[in-house]
Design a protein around this motif. Sequence first.
Motif: not given
Length: 292
Positions: A124, A130, A132, A135, A250, A253, A255
């Motif tokens: 990223t 984010h 993760g 994406k 996490r 994404g 976070r």
Amino acid sequence: MNWESVEKRKLSWSEIWGMESNRLSFIIRETYDVLPSPINLQLWFGKDPSCPLCTVPATLKHISVGCRTSLTQGRYTWRHNQVLRCLAAKVECKRKSINAQPFTNQEERQFSSTFVQEGDKPRTSPSTPHLGLLKVARDWQMQVDLDQRLIFPTEIMQVDLDRRLIFPTEIKTTTLRPDLVLWSTSQKLAYVIELTVPWEEAIEEAFERKKLQYANLAAEAEDRSWKIKVRPVEVGCRGFVASITEKLLREIGIRGKAQRQAMRELANTAERTSHWLLLKRTDITWAAKAVS
Ligand SMILES: [Zn+2]
């Protein structure tokens, strides 16, 4: 002694994550085994140690996860679904925000025709939110195995989770009904998320069992060029969230502050619903309670 009056020990997440598992186990026992389960009541007051529902000697563990009557009455399923609803709301929010995010030119080149490889690390850029591992696509779909309508409690959006889960047939026809499936048709990539709300000491065991359950499905889907990533997640029934759950958040994404918030909500939901099961331990009839 009335167990409802017992203060629960509060631990900060940084304390929990920094702890050795045996130390954590000790603290859990220290904190909760003073509750008047029928076994403890026998020790303290010579009372009948039987579970009021099934006559088996009732430890706290029996009431929380091991009672056959509770199981057949759907008490544990109710708790599981409350935690699943909480997790699904978080994943659904992330799914929508990722689908709404335009591809950057770099991502376009990287993902439009390629397949995500096992072990790929998300890259990223600091300026983008984010995303993760999700994406790689913008066509994520989600199904969750819940039978009640969920209205997401904000004015901003309503999340409709009123969809019984049927495993997407484009991936594989199966009788398995995972808790949550998140998939991208463009990437032929699916995340199967299986939630367990176990006794904290059984977290490892639950993980292995779930992983095995989906091994065949993943292999067969691979024959159809689909990549299935099985992610068993656990939230301990006394509110200790397994590190594997933190890892999943996490990965997709969620976070920073959002992750801490999600962890707190999952922990609180498991703890409050388990608390309710304890409160209802002498009720022969079962009526679920909405935990808000
Ligand atoms: Zn029982």
